[in-house]
Design a protein around this motif. Structure first.
Motif, short mmCIF file in Angstrom:
data_model
loop_
_atom_site.label_atom_id
_atom_site.label_comp_id
_atom_site.label_asym_id
_atom_site.label_seq_id
_atom_site.Cartn_x
_atom_site.Cartn_y
_atom_site.Cartn_z
N GLU A 44 56.97 -29.17 28.24
CA GLU A 44 57.12 -29.72 29.59
C GLU A 44 58.49 -30.35 29.76
OE1 GLU A 44 56.66 -30.62 33.43
OE2 GLU A 44 55.26 -29.40 32.26
N ARG A 52 58.24 -23.54 28.95
CA ARG A 52 57.15 -24.44 28.60
C ARG A 52 56.18 -23.78 27.62
NH1 ARG A 52 55.15 -24.57 33.19
NH2 ARG A 52 56.51 -26.21 34.04
N ALA A 101 61.17 -27.65 30.03
CA ALA A 101 61.19 -27.03 31.36
C ALA A 101 61.83 -27.97 32.39
CB ALA A 101 59.77 -26.69 31.79
#
Length: 300
Positions: A188, A248, A191
Motif C-alpha cells: 500500500e 501493491r 502504491a
C-alpha cells in the motif's frame, strides 16, 4: 456457541485478518518516467512512441555503426525541474554519461547510455500517508529519494506466443529514473509513493505519467526483515509494473513468498521476477554492477 453459521464465518474471517507476519517489508522503488521533450535523448527523432512501428528512428537510436549521439539539452532541463520538485539536495553542475552494456532484443546498440558515476540529482523526498497496519499509525512519512538520473529508453517488445515484435519508436526516448531509499513498509505504501511521484511529475510538466502507455513504469525491490536484523536481507526485483494495483499486489505477494521461504529454511535468491496479477515468477538471476561493464561514454 454461535447462533448460525454466518456469524461463525465472520468471526473466523476477522480473526484471520488480525494475524500478522513475523516479517516486515523493506521496499524501494525504481521509477522510469519518460520526459516530455520534443526530441529523443541523443538524436533528432521525435520523442514519440505512437504512429506506425519504427517510424521515428534513425541511425543513432538504432545503433548503426558510425552514428554519434548528441545530448538533448531539453532532457537535462526537464530532469532538473523534476529534481527540484522532488526536493533534491543537489543538482549536478556538470552532466556526465556512462555506458551500461548488456544484450537484449530491445537494446539495439548492445548498451544503454545512462548515468552511473554522477546522477543528475541526489537526496530528495516524497511525502505520503503511512500505512497504519505496517507502522502502527497512519501519520505522514517522508520517503527518501536516493537519486534521479537521466538515460535513454529501450524499444518496445510485443509478445505473440513464443515470438515477439520489436518497435523501435520508443528506443532512445528521454527518461528520468528516480530511485527511492528502501523505506517503504508495504504494498500500500509503495502504491501511494508511486502515485504521489506520478502526480508531482505531472504537476511540473516533466512527464505525462501515463502508465497505460508505458511512459511511467515501476520496478520494485523487495526484501523482508525481522526485528533485530542488522543487515539487509537479499532483495528481489519485480520489473515493469504498469498500475498501482500491480505495485501493491506484487509487493505484498513477494513479502509473503519470501517469509515462507525463510521459515522453511530456504534461500531467497537475488532474482529479477515478473508479475502476472497473481504471483511473481523468475525471469533471470540478477548480476552485480560489474556484469553491466559500466564505463564512461566516449562519444559524449
Amino acid at each position: 456457541m454461535f447462533r448460525h453459521a454466518r456469524t461463525a464465518v465472520r468471526f473466523f474471517a476477522k480473526k484471520k485478518k488480525k494475524q500478522r507476519s513475523d516479517y516486515r517489508a523493506v521496499v524501494g522503488l525504481e521509477v522510469h518516467a519518460q520526459l516530455l521533450t520534443e526530441r529523443k535523448a541523443f538524436c533528432q527523432c521525435l520523442n514519440c512512441s505512437d504512429g506506425a512501428p519504427n517510424a521515428h528512428t534513425c541511425g543513432v537510436c538504432l545503433g548503426e555503426p558510425g552514428s554519434l549521439p548528441v545530448a538533448n539539452p531539453e532532457m537535462v532541463a526537464l530532469g532538473a525541474v523534476a529534481a527540484v520538485a522532488l526536493r533534491c539536495e543537489s543538482v549536478a553542475d556538470v552532466v556526465t554519461w556512462d555506458r551500461k552494456s548488456y544484450f537484449y532484443p530491445d537494446l539495439p546498440k548492445g548498451f544503454q547510455i545512462t548515468q552511473k558515476r554522477s546522477p543528475l540529482a541526489v537526496g530528495g523526498s516524497v511525502e505520503i500517508l503511512g500505512d497504519a497496519d505496517a507502522r502502527g499509525g497512519g501519520e505522514k512519512v517522508s520517503i527518501g529519494v536516493e537519486s534521479a538520473h537521466l538515460e535513454e529508453d529501450s524499444a518496445k517488445l510485443s509478445y505473440k506466443g513464443d515470438t515477439f515484435d520489436v518497435d523501435f519508436n520508443r528506443s532512445g526516448c528521454a527518461l528520468v529514473e528516480i530511485v527511492s531509499k528502501p523505506e517503504l513498509r508495504s504494498g500500500e505504501e509503495a502504491a501511494r509513493y508511486a502515485r504521489e511521484l506520478q502526480r508531482t511529475l505531472q504537476r511540473v510538466g516533466a512527464s505525462d505519467g501515463d502508465m497505460a502507455a508505458g511512459s511511467f513504469r515501476v520496478d520494485v525491490n523487495v526484501s523482508v526483515a525481522k526485528d533485530g536484523d542488522v543487515a539487509l536481507r537479499e532483495k528481489v526485483e519485480i520489473k515493469n509494473l504498469n498500475s498501482f494495483k500491480a505495485v501493491r499486489g506484487a509487493v505484498d505477494h513477494e513479502v509473503a513468498r519470501q517469509g515462507r521461504a525463510y521459515d522453511a529454511g530456504d534461500a531467497v535468491l537475488p532474482e529479477t521476477r515478473s508479475w502476472d496479477g497473481k504471483k511473481t515468477a523468475v525471469l533471470r538471476v540478477k548480476g552485480g554492477a560489474e556484469a553491466y561493464r559500466f564505463a564512461p561514454e566516449p562519444d559524449l
